[in-house]
Design a protein around this motif. Sequence first.
Motif, PDB file in Angstrom:
ATOM      1  N   ARG A 146       0.761   5.877   5.351  1.00 12.29           N
ATOM      2  CA  ARG A 146       0.276   6.258   6.672  1.00 12.29           C
ATOM      3  C   ARG A 146      -1.227   6.062   6.793  1.00 12.29           C
ATOM      4  O   ARG A 146      -1.968   6.244   5.843  1.00 12.29           O
ATOM      5  CB  ARG A 146       0.606   7.725   6.959  1.00 12.29           C
ATOM      6  CG  ARG A 146       2.094   8.038   7.053  1.00 12.29           C
ATOM      7  CD  ARG A 146       2.316   9.533   7.194  1.00 12.29           C
ATOM      8  NE  ARG A 146       1.885  10.263   6.008  1.00 12.29           N
ATOM      9  CZ  ARG A 146       1.643  11.572   5.975  1.00 12.29           C
ATOM     10  NH1 ARG A 146       1.774  12.288   7.088  1.00 12.29           N
ATOM     11  NH2 ARG A 146       1.269  12.159   4.859  1.00 12.29           N
ATOM     12  N   GLN A 147      -1.624   5.708   7.995  1.00 15.96           N
ATOM     13  CA  GLN A 147      -3.034   5.664   8.364  1.00 15.96           C
ATOM     14  C   GLN A 147      -3.159   6.243   9.762  1.00 15.96           C
ATOM     15  O   GLN A 147      -2.350   5.933  10.648  1.00 15.96           O
ATOM     16  CB  GLN A 147      -3.564   4.229   8.341  1.00 15.96           C
ATOM     17  CG  GLN A 147      -5.057   4.122   8.664  1.00 15.96           C
ATOM     18  CD  GLN A 147      -5.534   2.685   8.744  1.00 15.96           C
ATOM     19  OE1 GLN A 147      -4.828   1.825   9.240  1.00 15.96           O
ATOM     20  NE2 GLN A 147      -6.736   2.422   8.257  1.00 15.96           N
ATOM     21  N   ASP A 148      -4.141   7.116   9.989  1.00 17.11           N
ATOM     22  CA  ASP A 148      -4.314   7.702  11.309  1.00 17.11           C
ATOM     23  C   ASP A 148      -5.795   7.795  11.627  1.00 17.11           C
ATOM     24  O   ASP A 148      -6.652   7.722  10.746  1.00 17.11           O
ATOM     25  CB  ASP A 148      -3.638   9.076  11.420  1.00 17.11           C
ATOM     26  CG  ASP A 148      -3.993  10.006  10.260  1.00 17.11           C
ATOM     27  OD1 ASP A 148      -4.960   9.716   9.537  1.00 17.11           O
ATOM     28  OD2 ASP A 148      -3.302  11.015  10.071  1.00 17.11           O
ATOM     29  N   THR A 190     -11.450   6.954  11.325  1.00 13.36           N
ATOM     30  CA  THR A 190     -10.351   7.023  10.371  1.00 13.36           C
ATOM     31  C   THR A 190     -10.472   8.183   9.398  1.00 13.36           C
ATOM     32  O   THR A 190      -9.571   8.389   8.576  1.00 13.36           O
ATOM     33  CB  THR A 190     -10.261   5.702   9.579  1.00 13.36           C
ATOM     34  OG1 THR A 190     -11.515   5.445   8.946  1.00 13.36           O
ATOM     35  CG2 THR A 190      -9.922   4.542  10.504  1.00 13.36           C
ATOM     36  N   GLN A 205       0.819  -1.208   0.000  1.00 11.18           N
ATOM     37  CA  GLN A 205       0.000   0.000   0.000  1.00 11.18           C
ATOM     38  C   GLN A 205       0.855   1.262   0.000  1.00 11.18           C
ATOM     39  O   GLN A 205       1.867   1.337   0.693  1.00 11.18           O
ATOM     40  CB  GLN A 205      -0.928   0.008   1.218  1.00 11.18           C
ATOM     41  CG  GLN A 205      -1.874  -1.182   1.294  1.00 11.18           C
ATOM     42  CD  GLN A 205      -2.854  -1.210   0.133  1.00 11.18           C
ATOM     43  OE1 GLN A 205      -3.299  -0.164  -0.349  1.00 11.18           O
ATOM     44  NE2 GLN A 205      -3.202  -2.400  -0.323  1.00 11.18           N
ATOM     45  N   ASP A 210      -5.926   0.454   3.843  1.00 13.87           N
ATOM     46  CA  ASP A 210      -5.962  -0.649   4.809  1.00 13.87           C
ATOM     47  C   ASP A 210      -4.596  -1.316   4.828  1.00 13.87           C
ATOM     48  O   ASP A 210      -4.169  -1.936   3.854  1.00 13.87           O
ATOM     49  CB  ASP A 210      -7.043  -1.641   4.399  1.00 13.87           C
ATOM     50  CG  ASP A 210      -7.179  -2.800   5.387  1.00 13.87           C
ATOM     51  OD1 ASP A 210      -6.511  -2.763   6.442  1.00 13.87           O
ATOM     52  OD2 ASP A 210      -7.952  -3.737   5.103  1.00 13.87           O
ATOM     53  N   ASP A 269      -7.585  13.257   9.594  1.00 14.66           N
ATOM     54  CA  ASP A 269      -6.234  13.271   9.014  1.00 14.66           C
ATOM     55  C   ASP A 269      -5.396  14.280   9.776  1.00 14.66           C
ATOM     56  O   ASP A 269      -5.574  15.494   9.623  1.00 14.66           O
ATOM     57  CB  ASP A 269      -6.272  13.631   7.527  1.00 14.66           C
ATOM     58  CG  ASP A 269      -6.812  12.496   6.672  1.00 14.66           C
ATOM     59  OD1 ASP A 269      -6.573  11.332   7.021  1.00 14.66           O
ATOM     60  OD2 ASP A 269      -7.476  12.775   5.655  1.00 14.66           O
ATOM     61  N   ARG A 324      -2.622   7.137   1.290  1.00 14.30           N
ATOM     62  CA  ARG A 324      -2.937   7.604   2.635  1.00 14.30           C
ATOM     63  C   ARG A 324      -4.248   6.974   3.104  1.00 14.30           C
ATOM     64  O   ARG A 324      -5.223   6.922   2.381  1.00 14.30           O
ATOM     65  CB  ARG A 324      -3.041   9.126   2.646  1.00 14.30           C
ATOM     66  CG  ARG A 324      -3.459   9.753   3.989  1.00 14.30           C
ATOM     67  CD  ARG A 324      -2.324   9.706   4.990  1.00 14.30           C
ATOM     68  NE  ARG A 324      -2.685  10.274   6.281  1.00 14.30           N
ATOM     69  CZ  ARG A 324      -2.414  11.545   6.641  1.00 14.30           C
ATOM     70  NH1 ARG A 324      -1.796  12.352   5.802  1.00 14.30           N
ATOM     71  NH2 ARG A 324      -2.737  11.969   7.841  1.00 14.30           N
ATOM     72  N   ASP A 325      -4.259   6.499   4.322  1.00 10.89           N
ATOM     73  CA  ASP A 325      -5.425   5.888   4.962  1.00 10.89           C
ATOM     74  C   ASP A 325      -5.878   4.608   4.278  1.00 10.89           C
ATOM     75  O   ASP A 325      -7.045   4.217   4.375  1.00 10.89           O
ATOM     76  CB  ASP A 325      -6.596   6.873   5.037  1.00 10.89           C
ATOM     77  CG  ASP A 325      -6.397   7.919   6.115  1.00 10.89           C
ATOM     78  OD1 ASP A 325      -5.667   7.633   7.089  1.00 10.89           O
ATOM     79  OD2 ASP A 325      -6.951   9.016   5.996  1.00 10.89           O
ATOM     80  N   SER A 382      -0.484   4.647  12.216  1.00 14.43           N
ATOM     81  CA  SER A 382       0.001   3.391  11.665  1.00 14.43           C
ATOM     82  C   SER A 382       0.750   3.654  10.366  1.00 14.43           C
ATOM     83  O   SER A 382       0.431   4.600   9.636  1.00 14.43           O
ATOM     84  CB  SER A 382      -1.178   2.433  11.423  1.00 14.43           C
ATOM     85  OG  SER A 382      -0.731   1.212  10.859  1.00 14.43           O
TER      86      SER A 382
END
Length: 639
Positions: A151-153, A164, A114, A120, A167, A117-118, A144
């Motif tokens: 990135r995922q936040d 989720t 992946q 899975d 951002d 941004r955001d 994460s």
Amino acid sequence: MSIYNPTRQSARSTCPLRRLALGFSFAFCCNTVISQQAATWKSSRTYTAPKIDGILDEPIWLNQAAITEFRQVEPTLGEEPSQGTAFYLAYDSNRLYFAMVANDSDPEAIVATQLKRDADLSGDDNVVLVIDPFLDKRNGYYFSFNALGARQDALIRGGVTLNTDWDGIWDVVTKRSDTGWITEGSIPISTISFDSQAPAWGLNIERVIARTGERIRWNGTQRQYLVNNLANTGRLIGLSDLRRASGIELRPFTTVTYANDRTNGAETTRFDPGFDLFYKLTESTTAVLTINTDFADAEVDDRVVNLTRFPVNFPEKRAFFLQDAGVFSYSLINNNPLPYYSRRIGLGPRGEVVDINAGARISGREGPINFGILGVSTDASGDIEAKELGVARVQWTLTDETNIGTIATYGDPRTNGDAWLVGFDLNHTTGQFLGRNANLLDSSLYFQRTGATSLDGDSDAYDWGLIYDSPTWGFVSYLDRVGEDYYPALGSVRQTGVYTVTGKIDYELNPKALKSFVPNLSYVRRYNMIYNDREQETVGAEFTAETQRGTLCLSATAWNANDCRSLSSSEKACLLNQVTLRGTAFRPSSLFQNLVHYPPLLDTPKSRTTGGRKILTTARSPGAPPPSSTLIPVTNTPP
């Protein structure tokens, strides 16, 4: 760069065989519960900010100790990780810095797919960092990233729920090496709200090694916990002299509309300027003013195929409402009804967009009190007049595990009448029920009352819910009642005029041949107060076997739905002995299907046919006529 990960004696041991009778008997050898106290780590202060480039050559990383005490959550609970991990933390007045060295004996096999941004990241090698800056176990932040730097936040609200759509501003850089992968990142202090008087922050770290299905964690290695469960975090101490964000942030914007009428040659150009103004009153309280609000930059909603009779609550994606969204949240075991659902604001009764002329909000936390006040002025749309809408929410933290709150809303964006709601809630969450760290108890109690033009009947709603989860036993139960004239004009409710009793109990076994085997029993009873009759009664059993390759689930359900006495016996439906297989190697299938019937539970419902079923979607609104008892059954043709 590599790390030394000392080995320790395994905490895994065996216990006597246990037998569970659920129509059949099963006996497996299982693991003991691993009890642990919350881990603590002291962060190091730096006076020279490191360069975020994925190269850990700065003194702050070379001269300090790292967190290396990780344990497996999966596949073998409590075992030493197969790969070494070192996680570093540092800070200055403006930023929180982190770095990680993730050793891997086969770097070519690291899974990293992946980049968005955001996205899975659950299928990739990834790391999750969770912080609770208030140490209230209710509100926190989730960060994460994978080995490619994707990135995922998310915001954490209610102690575990992820939002989720938030951002935050933060940075991370990753690099591959001959021994694994390396990460370096920073989180501006201005990105998060915090309490400078808190003795510590909640902290947890989790690493996933995708190809082996290995999940390791710093604190709270009980499998039934998610890493974002704030009741199970460790402690980060040593933070001091943090500088709050600058006072004012202005975001101007404008919309330009050009129209050319080719029939008469008329041309028009329209400018719609506006702005969002953010002002940080304190380190944990923010005031926001929006004028002529433009939500053109908000993400579109994901497509959802809804095969139920209930409307879907899409997540909020607009920045104005996402700021401190956790303050306005209402913790419910059943997540229904919701006294405040922000997507009601800015949409008309038929889903059309309604312009927001202006809005203001003050939200945050001061001492033991979380609070939020929001007011919005919307433009007229169609037959609906211009509206003034408001929400106020306050929560008092009584102890580290208990809080009590109240909420009030005013205004109705869907009719020309007035509407209001008041309510209170009591919540208790602990990760040490009966004195054991492995035991989670989450309970909630609420009461709400609404008022609206042309609705003067039973408008009360209340609920009691309980979740208990341990490494072996699990239990979920709730009882809720929603009056026939309950009308949350700024909220959401699936169905009115019903009360529901639900219970589910399960027992987890850990045989050596499987990751887990979980049998459970469930019971649901829903009673329709409008028709004074039982609407649904379900008794079910389910058996779930989890392996390294996937999950196989066998369920058997007996469902007796004696829908409404006002219907003839030929119209009543009964679905019996439904047996399904689902999992990695099985597609969901129904072996026995009969007529499935849904009564008109809500007044004057609009209906549509989907998959052979009559789907009823609309709730009762002020001025609606009395409920109808006429319904034509629709045959559900087997696939």
